[in-house]
Design an enzyme around this catalytic site. Structure first.
Site, mmCIF file in Angstrom:
data_model
loop_
_atom_site.group_PDB
_atom_site.id
_atom_site.type_symbol
_atom_site.label_atom_id
_atom_site.label_comp_id
_atom_site.label_asym_id
_atom_site.label_seq_id
_atom_site.Cartn_x
_atom_site.Cartn_y
_atom_site.Cartn_z
ATOM 1 N N ARG A 294 -21.779 -24.694 -3.598
ATOM 2 C CA ARG A 294 -21.261 -23.357 -3.281
ATOM 3 C C ARG A 294 -22.230 -22.270 -3.729
ATOM 4 N NH1 ARG A 294 -14.637 -24.287 -3.829
ATOM 5 N NH2 ARG A 294 -14.606 -25.536 -1.925
ATOM 6 N N TYR A 434 -18.371 -22.091 5.905
ATOM 7 C CA TYR A 434 -18.483 -23.487 5.430
ATOM 8 C C TYR A 434 -18.524 -23.607 3.914
ATOM 9 C CZ TYR A 434 -23.747 -23.136 5.889
ATOM 10 O OH TYR A 434 -25.069 -22.812 5.827
ATOM 11 N N GLU A 435 -18.426 -24.818 3.462
ATOM 12 C CA GLU A 435 -18.353 -25.099 2.017
ATOM 13 C C GLU A 435 -17.145 -24.402 1.375
ATOM 14 O OE1 GLU A 435 -20.439 -27.445 0.941
ATOM 15 O OE2 GLU A 435 -19.298 -27.364 -0.926
ATOM 16 N N GLY A 436 -16.023 -24.396 2.131
ATOM 17 C CA GLY A 436 -14.818 -23.700 1.679
ATOM 18 C C GLY A 436 -14.817 -22.274 2.193
ATOM 19 N N GLN A 441 -12.081 -19.741 -1.284
ATOM 20 C CA GLN A 441 -12.774 -19.377 -2.524
ATOM 21 C C GLN A 441 -11.893 -18.451 -3.361
ATOM 22 O OE1 GLN A 441 -15.624 -20.843 -3.253
ATOM 23 N NE2 GLN A 441 -15.702 -21.798 -1.232
#
Lengths: 591, 591
Positions: A294, A434-436, A441
């Site tokens: 992240r 992406y990546e959450g 978040q």
């Protein structure tokens, strides 16, 4: 076409003047003196400007092409990837035991920024590989490490992360990919994964897929999930490549941006996989790397904005349009350059003060990860866990916004693809997703990180801010920084208090304010960074630093951030304190 | 693929409950009762949903193609354009003397929103034609009107606006296109124009270009500019088409969005042009239509956001992911729909409360234009002049931001072109740029409109806000609206005061805050709109309106806007009051 120059001086300011890396006592940092780090960063900058940046537009225009199951990357990518390998750039912060150069993660981050700014889509091939490398490094058996890591460190083999399926992204408990145990200890993996970045391409001999799947007996939801290594080509005992595994590309996606990276649908049809880490503990294994992954995306947010900003600056100095209202600045010309206009300045200062603040926060985050890994510093780990959703969510939102502002400086020309500013905007957009996704978040920050370990880490953060302000008491030059930071930090505390008082009764009261909290905290973090940077700049000036203009510019840029960005905190607090009612007032049918 | 349904009920609420059009006394408004307007809007909605919306993605994917000087529009565009002509949609608010239907501009605006939401790029062909029609209608000789207007009303011929040249956009004083007077009273036009929307295509028999050029004797800068009619094909005495004029397409641009519209480089090589309006007063003639043109772009801002919002709502109800933290809402399913999550609600409420507020402001602006044109109401003209940069600048910034939020609701799927959410974002982006980039709108607002006629119009605006608040004194239900509106209006007044006190000494002190002022005023305007809408909704409920849920939803949506968006005003004021120093601190070389 856009150009890019690595901001080595700004990076050195952070490493040497602000973080003072060689004085920290972090193992490995003792080597990071100005001359060594300059050599590395300058060389990375050269590769970025000469090799990667010129391919950025090519990658965007050509994209990746799938033909007969094979993905062809854009022209020039393969040669550039060879150059990256040969230069040793892929091995920079990897374990020397497996061929890495063993530099701290902080240096990997600095170099990573340079490569991402130059060509985000290209850099993802090695970025994903690094993530898979880290997972195998942390959870693999000695055999697995020996088999996969040396080739992944060199990027002869690349890696991927396979989480998402068509019906589930954030909610991985829903995933359907199955892992059936075989007599030889391996598993047969069957299912479909989507949005797999670098999932297939022509730049490596082999691709090592890390795949989340459900093996029997793990129970419902995320508890049943395990992590598997699924190589594209089976690896024989002697390390040579054997049969093609039963994994194939279903299609590659047409996306808004990052066209140079192949985003694949991967079909696993009884592919052979090997358990990585413990059975049914795949989520835990996957998320060991979460902070790094992240942070890497948060870096993309400001790195793309940096590249866009550099080009907006150049355009604003070059393009003649209108006259300075306070008197012509280019009387011999038909008009003055755009940069004389206050609103163009406002835009450039927004961009500049954000990018430099975000770089400071990211470098600080990376140094905390080093402290955790190299000194087993639990407090550093807790703190970076708290900062991670902010670095990812806030920086990618703002990075996108700043890329849009940079594009806006070009006027109509910014909308034409040929100019390259559109690509920055379209590429930066994915980092918010992406990546959450950034909403996730915010949920992670407010629903989990604030209360983690009894709220210890957020309390430590507030103490740190307080100590920073206290340290500069009586220093009139620092007052514009400490006063704004104090006020913003109090607003952040008030927001936290609101969540505590109301979130117990009604979790929605906290969650309805989560997104604003993420942004509020982002501004406090950047305020803290600018306070530190201003102090370091004043110290350098006091010590008679040669390049006065550089340090004075730092201070002025910081003052801009404090005066012009921190006021957003009050608005975020007001939104938060309005609670859940306005947000949840409507029945779903009323939308 | 996205779908679209015209928000006829929301529009009727504005026309009948808020603006109460039939009671206004504006000539022509007496016909706009609920039954007539419903018939028009429903029918427009049908065309939009069935004909235009399905072509939106086609236009994006195929774009326009230039072959041998001819531009081919995307498949289906030509048939759809025929349908628009046959339905009389192009003639809606045009002068009956030239074949128009004579409906008020307000109705043209409502119908225009529907068409833009469905297919922005397509609607530009007739939008540009309408702009050129208005210019000829306002400034043409009787002969010119008779020659061009009937065909333009029907869109058998389309129109364009030619301002920009490669080296000049905002600063038209720099333009180089030349007009040489001929013995027969015509002019030879020579030069290159860029970014000409709908500049060439295959959907009309003729294209009437309106071109800014310099004729001899006008002096330097914008003073020397005149406006010319340059038809693609010469028009003979009998109205039939003659020779091809010397105007040709140099290329069409590859753009970030609005691919369905051909953005052309047009080369004028001694083309025959006819003076429109007075010699050397071309800027004035062009800008007669400025309020309408800019209001039309401000409309695009929220119209695209509306379409994006509708699809985000549908996705958030359909997509199952995660569980409501307060208890499962879909216990039989594997997960709850996205819409249960507070942060998704926050996003949808941001979108909904903006779009409905912006629609109210735009409709109000259109009604002021009608008052000006149909009642010669100078105060209405002054007020809409003040509102225009806000409608254009604020609404397109926010419209883009909301399209981005709508895309975000889709997670990773929003980034895939196939889903259509990326197109909304890419299309919406241009509205912040063309028809005067938003920084120029802010300059127009603060540098010109605030002080226009001795500040009369902004004072009238403040009085209007004050009167609105006063009118609801003692009505507890209205307090959340009037209190927030009062506070925001005071902040706007404080900003105006700051400009007055500091802008005299240093114009940059005002201009450095211009962008924030535009947004501050945007929020005050939408706050005023929501106050009016809330009052109208309460009145309808008090009168026993059948559809209670509809009116209650309006009030709740308005309360969201007041509680969650108006707090931004304080932040904008703080930025403004920090003055020019932080913005202008750096030397140009320091960037």
């Amino acid at each position: 076409m856009p150009t890019y120059t690595a901001p080595v001086k700004d990076m050195q300011f952070l490493l040497q003047d602000v973080l003072r890396v060689t004085e920290t006592g972090v193992p490995g940092y003792e080597d990071l003196d100005a001359s060594f780090t300059s050599a590395v960063l300058d060389e990375a900058g050269k590769v970025a400007s000469e090799v990667l940046a010129p391919l950025n537009a090519v990658g965007d225009a050509q994209g990746c092409v799938l033909e007969n199951g094979v993905v062809r990357t854009p022209e020039g990518f393969k040669a550039a990837f060879e150059a990256m390998k040969e230069g040793g750039w892929t091995a920079l912060d990897c374990d020397p035991e497996y061929g890495g150069q063993g530099l701290p993660y902080l240096m990997g981050t600095a170099v990573g920024e340079i490569f991402v700014s130059a060509n985000m889509a290209f850099n993802m091939y090695q970025g994903l590989t690094h993530g898979a490398y880290s997972a195998i490094h942390a959870h693999g058996t000695d055999d697995q490490k020996a088999t996969y890591l040396p080739k992944m460190v060199s990027c002869e083999w690349t890696g991927t992360m396979n989480l998402t399926e068509p019906h589930c992204g954030t909610d991985l408990g829903l995933l359907r990919t199955k892992a059936e145990p075989q007599a030889d200890g391996s598993y047969k993996i069957t299912g479909q994964k989507i949005f797999i970045s670098a999932g297939e391409h022509d730049m490596a001999e082999n691709i090592i897929h890390l795949v989340l799947a459900k093996a029997p007996g793990g129970g419902e939801g995320t508890k049943g999930i395990s992590l598997f290594i699924v190589p594209k080509f089976m690896v024989k005992e002697d390390g040579s490549l054997g049969d093609r595994n039963a994994v194939s590309v279903g299609k590659i996606e047409e996306k808004m941006g990052i066209h140079g990276n192949a985003t694949c649908v991967l079909n696993y049809d009884g592919a052979t996989g090997f358990l990585l880490g413990e059975l049914h503990k795949g989520m835990r294994a996957m998320f060991t790397m979460m902070n790094e992954a992240r942070l890497g995306v948060g870096l993309q947010g400001y790195a793309v904005a940096e590249a866009a900003y550099q080009n907006a600056v150049a355009y604003s100095k070059d393009r003649l349009q209108g006259r300075d209202v306070t008197g012509a600045k280019n009387p011999a010309g038909a008009a003055d350059p755009l940069i004389v206009h206050p609103d163009i300045r406002r835009s450039l200062m927004d961009q500049k003060s954000f990018v430099e603040g975000a770089r400071a926060l990211t470098f600080w985050g990376a140094s905390l990860i080093d402290r955790h890994h190299r000194q087993n510093d639990a407090a550093a780990d807790g703190l970076v866990g708290l900062l991670t959703p902010v670095i990812k969510g806030f920086q990618t939102d703002k990075g996108f916004e700043m890329a849009v502002q940079a594009q806006q400086v070009y006027g109509g020309h910014g909308y034409i693809e040929e100019q390259g500013m559109s690509q920055f905007v379209r590429d930066a957009r994915i980092a918010m997703i992406y990546e959450g996704a950034n909403g996730v978040q915010a949920l992670d920050l407010v629903g989990r990180k604030l209360a983690a370990d009894g709220g210890k880490h957020v309390m430590a953060f507030f103490e740190m801010v307080k100590a920073e302000c206290k340290a500069h008491e009586g220093d009139a030059r620092m007052a514009p920084f400490t006063e704004a930071l104090k006020a913003a930090s109090k607003q952040m505390q008030a927001a936290g208090m609101f969540f505590m008082q109301n979130g117990m009764k009604n979790p929605n009261a906290a969650l309805a304010g989560s997104y604003d909290f993420m942004h509020l905290m982002g501004h406090v973090c950047l305020g803290l960074m600018w306070t530190r940077m201003a102090k370091a700049a004043h110290d350098a000036l006091d010590a008679g630093a040669a390049d006065k203009a550089f340090y004075e510019t730092k201070i002025a840029t910081g003052r801009y951030y404090m005066a012009r960005q921190l006021p957003a905190c009050a608005a975020h607090l007001a939104r938060i304190e309005s609670g859940a009612d306005p947000v949840m007032a409507l029945a779903a049918e009323a939308f």
